[in-house]
Scaffold this motif. Structure first.
Motif, PDB file in Angstrom:
ATOM      1  N   PRO A 170       0.760  -1.397  -0.096  1.00 45.73           N
ATOM      2  CA  PRO A 170      -0.045   0.153  -0.121  1.00 45.73           C
ATOM      3  C   PRO A 170       0.762   1.374   0.215  1.00 45.73           C
ATOM      4  CG  PRO A 170       0.358  -0.883   2.072  1.00 45.73           C
ATOM      5  CD  PRO A 170       0.836  -1.904   1.173  1.00 45.73           C
ATOM      6  N   VAL A 171       0.005   2.383  -0.494  1.00 41.53           N
ATOM      7  CA  VAL A 171       0.720   3.726  -0.243  1.00 41.53           C
ATOM      8  C   VAL A 171       1.387   3.913   1.336  1.00 41.53           C
ATOM      9  CG1 VAL A 171       0.397   6.108  -0.248  1.00 41.53           C
ATOM     10  CG2 VAL A 171      -0.812   4.548  -1.831  1.00 41.53           C
ATOM     11  N   CYS A 172       0.766   3.414   2.286  1.00 36.01           N
ATOM     12  CA  CYS A 172       1.466   3.360   3.657  1.00 36.01           C
ATOM     13  C   CYS A 172       2.760   3.109   3.628  1.00 36.01           C
ATOM     14  CB  CYS A 172       0.664   2.237   4.202  1.00 36.01           C
ATOM     15  SG  CYS A 172      -0.187   2.904   5.929  1.00 36.01           S
ATOM     16  N   VAL A 194      -4.894   1.018   2.359  1.00 37.47           N
ATOM     17  CA  VAL A 194      -5.357   0.049   1.461  1.00 37.47           C
ATOM     18  C   VAL A 194      -5.304   0.334   0.163  1.00 37.47           C
ATOM     19  CG1 VAL A 194      -7.007  -0.562   3.407  1.00 37.47           C
ATOM     20  CG2 VAL A 194      -7.806   1.323   1.971  1.00 37.47           C
ATOM     21  N   THR A 195      -4.613   1.306  -0.031  1.00 38.50           N
ATOM     22  CA  THR A 195      -4.452   1.756  -1.655  1.00 38.50           C
ATOM     23  C   THR A 195      -3.257   1.140  -2.313  1.00 38.50           C
ATOM     24  OG1 THR A 195      -6.018   3.650  -1.283  1.00 38.50           O
ATOM     25  CG2 THR A 195      -4.587   3.604  -3.223  1.00 38.50           C
ATOM     26  N   ARG A 196      -3.286   0.736  -3.588  1.00 33.95           N
ATOM     27  CA  ARG A 196      -1.926   0.282  -4.244  1.00 33.95           C
ATOM     28  C   ARG A 196      -1.137   1.209  -4.377  1.00 33.95           C
ATOM     29  NH1 ARG A 196      -4.778  -0.744  -8.610  1.00 33.95           N
ATOM     30  NH2 ARG A 196      -4.788  -3.004  -8.333  1.00 33.95           N
ATOM     31  N   GLY A 198       2.776   3.100  -5.303  1.00 36.02           N
ATOM     32  CA  GLY A 198       3.475   3.434  -6.613  1.00 36.02           C
ATOM     33  C   GLY A 198       3.380   4.940  -6.959  1.00 36.02           C
ATOM     34  N   CYS A 199       2.698   5.481  -5.953  1.00 31.85           N
ATOM     35  CA  CYS A 199       2.734   7.139  -6.202  1.00 31.85           C
ATOM     36  C   CYS A 199       3.704   7.836  -5.372  1.00 31.85           C
ATOM     37  CB  CYS A 199       1.107   7.537  -6.026  1.00 31.85           C
ATOM     38  SG  CYS A 199       0.686   7.438  -4.276  1.00 31.85           S
ATOM     39  N   ASP A 200       4.374   7.045  -4.756  1.00 28.30           N
ATOM     40  CA  ASP A 200       5.533   7.603  -3.881  1.00 28.30           C
ATOM     41  C   ASP A 200       4.818   8.425  -2.738  1.00 28.30           C
ATOM     42  OD1 ASP A 200       7.715   7.704  -2.574  1.00 28.30           O
ATOM     43  OD2 ASP A 200       8.599   9.306  -3.929  1.00 28.30           O
ATOM     44  N   ALA A 201       3.579   8.019  -2.369  1.00 27.97           N
ATOM     45  CA  ALA A 201       2.951   8.833  -1.380  1.00 27.97           C
ATOM     46  C   ALA A 201       2.723  10.314  -1.675  1.00 27.97           C
ATOM     47  CB  ALA A 201       3.509   8.668  -0.006  1.00 27.97           C
ATOM     48  N   TRP A 202       2.180  10.200  -2.987  1.00 26.58           N
ATOM     49  CA  TRP A 202       2.135  11.867  -3.691  1.00 26.58           C
ATOM     50  C   TRP A 202       1.271  12.607  -2.515  1.00 26.58           C
ATOM     51  CZ3 TRP A 202       0.568  11.782  -9.309  1.00 26.58           C
ATOM     52  CH2 TRP A 202       1.061  12.847 -10.015  1.00 26.58           C
ATOM     53  N   CYS A 203       0.151  12.388  -2.441  1.00 26.82           N
ATOM     54  CA  CYS A 203      -0.694  13.197  -1.642  1.00 26.82           C
ATOM     55  C   CYS A 203      -0.220  13.460   0.049  1.00 26.82           C
ATOM     56  CB  CYS A 203      -2.425  12.864  -1.530  1.00 26.82           C
ATOM     57  SG  CYS A 203      -2.844  12.657  -3.273  1.00 26.82           S
ATOM     58  N   THR A 204      -0.154  12.128   0.260  1.00 23.22           N
ATOM     59  CA  THR A 204       0.093  11.867   1.999  1.00 23.22           C
ATOM     60  C   THR A 204       1.417  12.787   2.113  1.00 23.22           C
ATOM     61  OG1 THR A 204       1.094   9.689   1.557  1.00 23.22           O
ATOM     62  CG2 THR A 204      -1.352   9.808   2.262  1.00 23.22           C
ATOM     63  N   GLY A 205       2.357  12.400   1.448  1.00 20.03           N
ATOM     64  CA  GLY A 205       3.763  13.498   1.725  1.00 20.03           C
ATOM     65  C   GLY A 205       3.558  14.821   1.528  1.00 20.03           C
ATOM     66  N   GLY A 209      -4.675  13.401   2.954  1.00 22.43           N
ATOM     67  CA  GLY A 209      -5.197  12.091   3.192  1.00 22.43           C
ATOM     68  C   GLY A 209      -5.140  11.452   1.794  1.00 22.43           C
ATOM     69  N   CYS A 210      -4.970  10.147   1.783  1.00 27.20           N
ATOM     70  CA  CYS A 210      -4.982   9.690   0.259  1.00 27.20           C
ATOM     71  C   CYS A 210      -6.681   9.186  -0.009  1.00 27.20           C
ATOM     72  CB  CYS A 210      -4.231   8.156   0.535  1.00 27.20           C
ATOM     73  SG  CYS A 210      -4.650   7.196  -0.981  1.00 27.20           S
ATOM     74  N   TRP A 211      -6.878   9.400  -1.139  1.00 31.11           N
ATOM     75  CA  TRP A 211      -8.463   9.187  -1.517  1.00 31.11           C
ATOM     76  C   TRP A 211      -8.419   8.094  -2.469  1.00 31.11           C
ATOM     77  CZ3 TRP A 211     -12.793  12.183  -1.149  1.00 31.11           C
ATOM     78  CH2 TRP A 211     -12.963  13.161  -0.206  1.00 31.11           C
ATOM     79  N   GLY A 212      -7.355   7.340  -2.534  1.00 32.97           N
ATOM     80  CA  GLY A 212      -7.594   5.914  -3.334  1.00 32.97           C
ATOM     81  C   GLY A 212      -7.445   5.825  -4.709  1.00 32.97           C
ATOM     82  N   CYS A 213      -6.930   6.842  -5.527  1.00 35.89           N
ATOM     83  CA  CYS A 213      -6.925   6.890  -6.855  1.00 35.89           C
ATOM     84  C   CYS A 213      -6.454   5.768  -7.569  1.00 35.89           C
ATOM     85  CB  CYS A 213      -6.259   8.212  -7.274  1.00 35.89           C
ATOM     86  SG  CYS A 213      -4.507   8.325  -7.442  1.00 35.89           S
ATOM     87  N   ARG A 214      -5.584   4.963  -6.943  1.00 36.73           N
ATOM     88  CA  ARG A 214      -4.935   3.928  -7.440  1.00 36.73           C
ATOM     89  C   ARG A 214      -5.601   2.622  -7.384  1.00 36.73           C
ATOM     90  NH1 ARG A 214       0.293   4.810  -9.326  1.00 36.73           N
ATOM     91  NH2 ARG A 214       0.689   2.763  -8.933  1.00 36.73           N
ATOM     92  N   GLY A 215      -6.649   2.670  -6.698  1.00 40.39           N
ATOM     93  CA  GLY A 215      -7.383   1.361  -6.382  1.00 40.39           C
ATOM     94  C   GLY A 215      -6.749   0.633  -5.172  1.00 40.39           C
TER      95      GLY A 215
HETATM   96  S1  SF4 Z   1      -4.902   9.683  -3.819  1.00 41.84           S
HETATM   97 FE1  SF4 Z   1      -3.766   8.558  -5.300  1.00 41.84          FE
HETATM   98  S2  SF4 Z   1      -1.991   9.839  -5.525  1.00 41.84           S
HETATM   99 FE2  SF4 Z   1      -2.806  10.379  -3.590  1.00 41.84          FE
HETATM  100  S3  SF4 Z   1      -1.797   9.200  -2.158  1.00 41.84           S
HETATM  101 FE3  SF4 Z   1      -3.624   8.247  -2.629  1.00 41.84          FE
HETATM  102  S4  SF4 Z   1      -3.012   6.613  -4.315  1.00 41.84           S
HETATM  103 FE4  SF4 Z   1      -1.431   8.267  -4.085  1.00 41.84          FE
END
Ligand code: SF4
Ligand code: SF4
Length: 266
Positions: A170-172, A194-196, A198-205, A209-215
Motif C-alpha cells: 500500500p501507499v502506507c 489499503v490503496t495500491r 506506486g505514487c510515492d505517497a504523492w498526496c500524503t507526503g 489524506g489518500c483518496w484511493g485513486c490507484r485502487g
Molecule cells: S490519492 Fe492517489 S496519488 Fe494521492 S496518495 Fe492516494 S494513491 Fe497516491
C-alpha cells in the motif's frame, strides 16, 4: 467483452504508438511530457502517430494504444472497440480508464437530485464505464493522474511483451519509507493503508489524506477498514466517502454503504 489479439507485441524497434482520450481531463496524457530531463529519451522509444496534445497528424495504424478516460456514451464505445481491433496492445491510462474515475460520480449524483429538480438540469450520461467493461485491456496504469516515473518503467515492459505486475503493497509503505507522519494519527482520513502503492505517497507526503485513486491492494475488506477506523478514531463515513470517489473500491463497499455515500454528498 471483446476478446482480441493476445498481449504480444510485434517485434519492431520503434513501435507506433497512439494516445486517445474518451471522457477525461487530459491530465494523464499531460504526464507523458512530465519529468522534462528524461522526456526525449522516453519519447525516442516510440513513434507517435496519433496524439492530439503533441502532433497534428492522425493515424489508424498503431501497435500500442494508450487510452485515457471513461466510456460515457455509445460513440465512445464504438471508438474504443475500433481501437481495440487496430492495436496489438491496449493500455488503460489513469483512473478514469481503469475504474471510471471521478466521472463515475455523475450517475450517483442523480440519486441526490429531487424529482422536481431533475427536469431543470440536462440529463447526465449513463454510468461511465471503465475500458475493461467493454474490451480486453492488456495493461492498466493507475492513478489520477498517472505517475510519469511509473509510466517510464512500465513502457519498456510493454515493448518487450513482459507482463506488467503492479505493486501489492500500500501507499502506507511509501509513507513509512519517506518518514512521513501518519495522517490517521493526526485525525485525518486516509486510504493509504489499503490503496495500491506506486505514487510515492504523492498526496500524503504533502499532508493530504489518500483518496484511493490507484485502487485497492489485494484482499482488502470493508471490515478491515471499519476496524482501522475504530482503532484510529477516524469516522468510517469519511473513509467510505473517499472509497466512492474514483471507482476502484466499488467492489469493496457493501451496497448499503455505497447507496449511502454515492449520493452526491461529497
Ligand atoms: S490519492 Fe492517489 S496519488 Fe494521492 S496518495 Fe492516494 S494513491 Fe497516491
Ligand atoms: S485519471 Fe484523473 S488526471 Fe487522468 S484523465 Fe481522469 S481525472 Fe484526469
Amino acid at each position: 467483452m471483446i476478446r482480441n489479439k493476445p498481449f504480444v507485441l510485434n517485434k519492431c524497434v520503434r513501435p507506433k504508438v497512439a494516445f486517445f482520450k474518451l471522457t477525461s481531463c487530459e491530465g494523464c496524457q499531460l504526464q507523458v511530457f512530465n519529468r522534462e530531463s528524461g522526456v526525449l529519451k522516453f519519447l525516442n522509444q516510440m513513434e507517435i502517430v496519433d496524439f492530439r496534445e503533441a502532433i497534428t497528424g492522425t493515424s489508424s495504424c498503431y501497435d500500442v494504444a494508450f487510452i485515457e478516460g471513461s466510456v460515457n456514451n455509445e460513440e465512445q464505445k464504438m471508438k474504443l472497440i475500433e481501437i481495440r481491433h487496430r492495436a496489438d496492445t491496449v493500455v488503460a491510462l489513469g483512473s478514469c480508464a481503469c475504474f471510471g474515475g471521478i466521472n463515475q460520480l455523475v450517475a450517483s449524483c442523480e440519486k441526490g437530485i429531487s424529482e422536481a429538480d431533475k427536469g431543470k438540469i440536462s440529463p447526465s450520461p449513463k454510468t461511465p464505464k471503465a475500458l475493461d467493461e467493454i474490451i480486453q485491456v492488456d495493461v492498466h496504469i493507475y492513478g489520477c493522474p498517472v505517475k510519469k516515473k511509473e509510466l517510464e518503467s512500465i513502457f519498456p515492459r510493454i515493448l518487450s511483451g513482459k507482463p506488467v505486475i503492479h505493486n501489492k503493497y500500500p501507499v502506507c509503505r511509501e509513507c513509512k519509507q519517506n518518514h512521513n507522519i501518519c495522517l490517521l494519527d493526526l485525525g485525518e482520513p486516509c486510504l493509504g493503508s489499503v490503496t495500491r502503492g506506486g505514487c510515492d505517497a504523492w498526496c500524503t507526503g504533502s499532508g493530504m489524506g489518500c483518496w484511493g485513486c490507484r485502487g485497492p491492494i489485494p484482499k482488502v475488506t470493508q471490515r478491515q477498514l471499519e476496524r482501522l477506523s475504530q482503532r484510529k478514531g477516524i469516522d468510517f463515513d469519511s473513509l467510505a466517502e473517499r472509497m466512492s470517489c474514483f471507482g476502484g473500491f466499488s467492489n469493496l463497499l457493501c451496497q448499503q454503504t455505497e447507496d449511502l455515500y454515492k449520493s452526491c454528498q461529497l
